[in-house]
Design a protein around this motif. Sequence first.
Motif, PDB file in Angstrom:
ATOM      1  N   UNK A 155     -48.010  11.514  15.223  1.00  0.00           N
ATOM      2  CA  UNK A 155     -48.037  10.785  13.948  1.00  0.00           C
ATOM      3  C   UNK A 155     -46.851   9.819  13.858  1.00  0.00           C
ATOM      4  N   UNK A 156     -46.988   8.741  13.057  1.00  0.00           N
ATOM      5  CA  UNK A 156     -45.899   7.795  12.852  1.00  0.00           C
ATOM      6  C   UNK A 156     -45.793   7.473  11.362  1.00  0.00           C
ATOM      7  N   UNK A 157     -44.558   7.439  10.850  1.00  0.00           N
ATOM      8  CA  UNK A 157     -44.315   7.066   9.453  1.00  0.00           C
ATOM      9  C   UNK A 157     -43.984   5.579   9.382  1.00  0.00           C
ATOM     10  N   UNK A 158     -44.741   4.854   8.553  1.00  0.00           N
ATOM     11  CA  UNK A 158     -44.567   3.406   8.380  1.00  0.00           C
ATOM     12  C   UNK A 158     -43.848   3.168   7.054  1.00  0.00           C
ATOM     13  N   UNK A 159     -42.838   2.290   7.066  1.00  0.00           N
ATOM     14  CA  UNK A 159     -42.107   1.918   5.856  1.00  0.00           C
ATOM     15  C   UNK A 159     -42.588   0.549   5.379  1.00  0.00           C
ATOM     16  N   UNK A 160     -43.086   0.483   4.147  1.00  0.00           N
ATOM     17  CA  UNK A 160     -43.616  -0.759   3.576  1.00  0.00           C
ATOM     18  C   UNK A 160     -42.591  -1.361   2.617  1.00  0.00           C
ATOM     19  N   UNK A 161     -42.449  -2.697   2.670  1.00  0.00           N
ATOM     20  CA  UNK A 161     -41.506  -3.414   1.817  1.00  0.00           C
ATOM     21  C   UNK A 161     -42.239  -4.486   1.035  1.00  0.00           C
ATOM     22  N   UNK A 162     -42.218  -4.394  -0.294  1.00  0.00           N
ATOM     23  CA  UNK A 162     -42.855  -5.376  -1.164  1.00  0.00           C
ATOM     24  C   UNK A 162     -42.026  -6.652  -1.196  1.00  0.00           C
ATOM     25  N   UNK A 163     -42.683  -7.806  -1.021  1.00  0.00           N
ATOM     26  CA  UNK A 163     -42.006  -9.101  -1.097  1.00  0.00           C
ATOM     27  C   UNK A 163     -42.678 -10.005  -2.120  1.00  0.00           C
ATOM     28  N   UNK A 164     -43.379  -9.408  -3.081  1.00  0.00           N
ATOM     29  CA  UNK A 164     -44.091 -10.174  -4.093  1.00  0.00           C
ATOM     30  C   UNK A 164     -43.116 -10.801  -5.081  1.00  0.00           C
ATOM     31  N   UNK A 165     -43.541 -11.900  -5.722  1.00  0.00           N
ATOM     32  CA  UNK A 165     -42.745 -12.587  -6.733  1.00  0.00           C
ATOM     33  C   UNK A 165     -43.596 -12.791  -7.979  1.00  0.00           C
ATOM     34  N   UNK A 166     -42.896 -12.958  -9.142  1.00  0.00           N
ATOM     35  CA  UNK A 166     -43.633 -13.261 -10.356  1.00  0.00           C
ATOM     36  C   UNK A 166     -43.605 -12.165 -11.401  1.00  0.00           C
ATOM     37  N   UNK A 167     -42.443 -11.545 -11.659  1.00  0.00           N
ATOM     38  CA  UNK A 167     -42.304 -10.559 -12.732  1.00  0.00           C
ATOM     39  C   UNK A 167     -43.296  -9.411 -12.574  1.00  0.00           C
ATOM     40  N   UNK A 168     -43.386  -8.874 -11.356  1.00  0.00           N
ATOM     41  CA  UNK A 168     -44.310  -7.771 -11.076  1.00  0.00           C
ATOM     42  C   UNK A 168     -43.756  -6.469 -11.665  1.00  0.00           C
ATOM     43  N   UNK A 169     -44.642  -5.701 -12.323  1.00  0.00           N
ATOM     44  CA  UNK A 169     -44.244  -4.416 -12.905  1.00  0.00           C
ATOM     45  C   UNK A 169     -45.056  -3.244 -12.370  1.00  0.00           C
ATOM     46  N   UNK A 170     -46.202  -3.517 -11.741  1.00  0.00           N
ATOM     47  CA  UNK A 170     -47.067  -2.443 -11.242  1.00  0.00           C
ATOM     48  C   UNK A 170     -47.470  -2.779  -9.804  1.00  0.00           C
ATOM     49  N   UNK A 171     -47.389  -1.727  -8.930  1.00  0.00           N
ATOM     50  CA  UNK A 171     -47.788  -1.865  -7.529  1.00  0.00           C
ATOM     51  C   UNK A 171     -48.851  -0.819  -7.207  1.00  0.00           C
TER      52      UNK A 171
END
Length: 399
Positions: A155-171
Amino acid sequence: SPSSICIGFSSTITGNGGTSYTWDNGQNVASFTESPATTTTYNVTGTDANNCSNTATVTVTLMPGLTVNVTPDIDDICEGESTTLTASSPGSGVGYSWDTGANTASINVSPTVTTTYSVTGTDAQGCSGTTTAIVNVNPLPVVSFTADPLTGCDPTTINFTDQSTGNVTIWDWEFGDGGISGLQNPSHTYSAGTYSVTLTVTTAAGCQSTITMSNYVTISPKPNAAFTASPAVTTEDNPTITFINQSTGATNHTWDFGDESGAIDNTENPVYTYVGNGSFVVTLWAENAGGCKDSTVMVVVVKPTFTFYLANTFSPNGDGRNETIRPYGTGWDTDSYSMRIYSRWGELVFSTTDVNHSWDGMMPNGTTEAQQDVYSVIVYVRGLDGQDHEYIQAVAVIR
């Protein structure tokens, strides 16, 4: 004059029956046009050619303007969305005209920027009213993300990084294997397979954007390392062992035979000859084309060759040669050793469990020499392979 007019409209007031006219508003004409601000009564005096006169009155009633409403009067939408604006009035038979060119009560609009819309309503009497509605357009967020690593072994653990813009409050994350997350920067552990990843982000204004990265993460299956040895237990006189590879999902194999030689072999089913005896930890590394590895170990044993030797004569005469007697050999479990020596009359003349303890030809009292004769020796010893050995032999004492 018309008895009623709408606010903002004008009325033409006309007198007749005379040759000249005098109005109480100062007019001296037969007819004039006026837009009263309130309901107004006009008085006129008419005079004919004989200078005879009379008076008349007329009242112009001012009707209130038409009230027009729009629902909703203020609306918030996201970029790319549409909304419906609906005009209404308390009166009946009202027609509507929008600044968009539409002549219906309801219109559907999709502005790209915040826009003010105007609508005018007109009833059967010609009375009208105008109102406006504002549609605020909120921008969509720009959705983007990265991940590390994008490949790995099960198994492998993947790390995700959000790079969204625009006053985001929910993912909202969908990892492609049924897993989800509401964190901004989550981690997720994958098993073997190829997966598409979807991220939907929502701003404080409720605007959403979604991105799907197809076949984004690839996890290679892990091989299964396994082998057997034939034989797994052998002796020094036959120290060659064949290793039978039973690995699955592997393309490369690396062997370490566990001895001091440090020999490494990359063949699938190697044959190896050991030098010396002992227990050896053999390691197999199995690797597939994706670089994923698995390993396993096994202990093989090369036992010393079992040998036994006991002289049939010794001479305890003090000349320094052949003074004692005991057995010699290899491959023994010395903890199980015993030796007993009997005279021809069955008398026990010597006994020991110490493999290094020899009989020096003395009787048990330690002072009397055993007479020159033939004695019976019984030796019991267990081999390192667990097999028991018993030897009965005649030994001559010569003085």
